[in-house]
Design an enzyme around this catalytic site. Structure first.
Site, PDB file in Angstrom:
ATOM      1  N   GLY A 126      15.228 -57.773   5.787  1.00 39.73           N
ATOM      2  CA  GLY A 126      14.083 -58.427   6.408  1.00 39.73           C
ATOM      3  C   GLY A 126      14.408 -59.030   7.757  1.00 39.73           C
ATOM      4  N   CYS A 127      15.601 -59.552   7.895  1.00 38.52           N
ATOM      5  CA  CYS A 127      15.992 -60.181   9.157  1.00 38.52           C
ATOM      6  C   CYS A 127      16.184 -59.139  10.259  1.00 38.52           C
ATOM      7  CB  CYS A 127      17.247 -61.019   8.968  1.00 38.52           C
ATOM      8  SG  CYS A 127      16.967 -62.420   7.856  1.00 38.52           S
ATOM      9  N   VAL A 128      16.648 -57.955   9.889  1.00 38.50           N
ATOM     10  CA  VAL A 128      16.751 -56.859  10.855  1.00 38.50           C
ATOM     11  C   VAL A 128      15.355 -56.528  11.361  1.00 38.50           C
ATOM     12  CG1 VAL A 128      17.294 -54.410  11.161  1.00 38.50           C
ATOM     13  CG2 VAL A 128      18.879 -55.891   9.910  1.00 38.50           C
ATOM     14  N   ASN A 183      13.896 -59.388  13.627  1.00 35.33           N
ATOM     15  CA  ASN A 183      14.522 -59.463  14.945  1.00 35.33           C
ATOM     16  C   ASN A 183      14.197 -58.249  15.803  1.00 35.33           C
ATOM     17  OD1 ASN A 183      16.492 -61.850  15.553  1.00 35.33           O
ATOM     18  ND2 ASN A 183      16.566 -61.493  13.334  1.00 35.33           N
TER      19      ASN A 183
END
Length: 167
Positions: free
Chosen positions: A45-47, A50
């Site tokens: 999710g963070c990929v 960002n």
């Protein structure tokens, strides 16, 4: 601790950025900021989050807003993360949770019946006076950056009067 509220002055902090400089919130008075807090570099999710903020970074700049991503990862992790995915947004390292805790984002979380302390994925628009103009929790990661752009646009839209006319 509760999450920092709209209308409050944003808590001041200073954190190192992955480009070797530092970011101090109060040093950006007079400019709008979008701070997005995310849990961990190089996780699914963070990929996505960002990459989306990076893809839309020029649109944030057109609206006069500086973007900064903040996570509890260290600088080396941020540098690898940025290089691996070609990210363009500055990433602030907060392993001691200085800003994370000041904004009230280190809280008890539950996942699959397990409880643990962690970062509540949330973004803030800070106005030029240093006040929190919008607080938006990222309940859906895909589309969150676009939602932040729309929040900036809504803030800039002419206010309607009671009779439906533009002011």
């Amino acid at each position: 601790m509760s999450i920092a509220q709209e209308g409050d002055f944003a808590p001041d902090f200073s954190l190192p950025l992955d480009d070797g400089t530092s970011f101090t919130l109060s040093g950006h008075r007079g400019h709008r900021l979008v701070l997005y807090f995310y849990p961990e570099d190089d996780s699914g999710g963070c990929v996505n989050e960002n990459q989306e903020f990076s893809a839309l970074s020029a649109q944030f700049a057109q609206r006069g807003a500086l973007l900064v991503g903040i996570s509890p990862n260290d600088l080396e992790s941020h540098r690898k993360f940025r290089a691996k995915y070609g990210l363009v947004v500055p990433l602030a390292a907060d392993p001691d949770r200085v800003a994370i805790e000041a904004f009230g984002l280190w809280q008890l979380k539950k996942l699959y019946g397990r409880e643990f302390m962690g970062l509540i994925r949330t973004s803030f628009i800070i106005d030029a006076d240093g006040r929190i103009a919008r607080t938006i929790r990222a309940t859906r990661i895909i589309g969150h950056a676009q939602k932040m752009l729309e929040a900036l646009d809504a803030m800039d839209a002419p206010k309607a009067t009671k009779k439906g006319k533009k002011a």
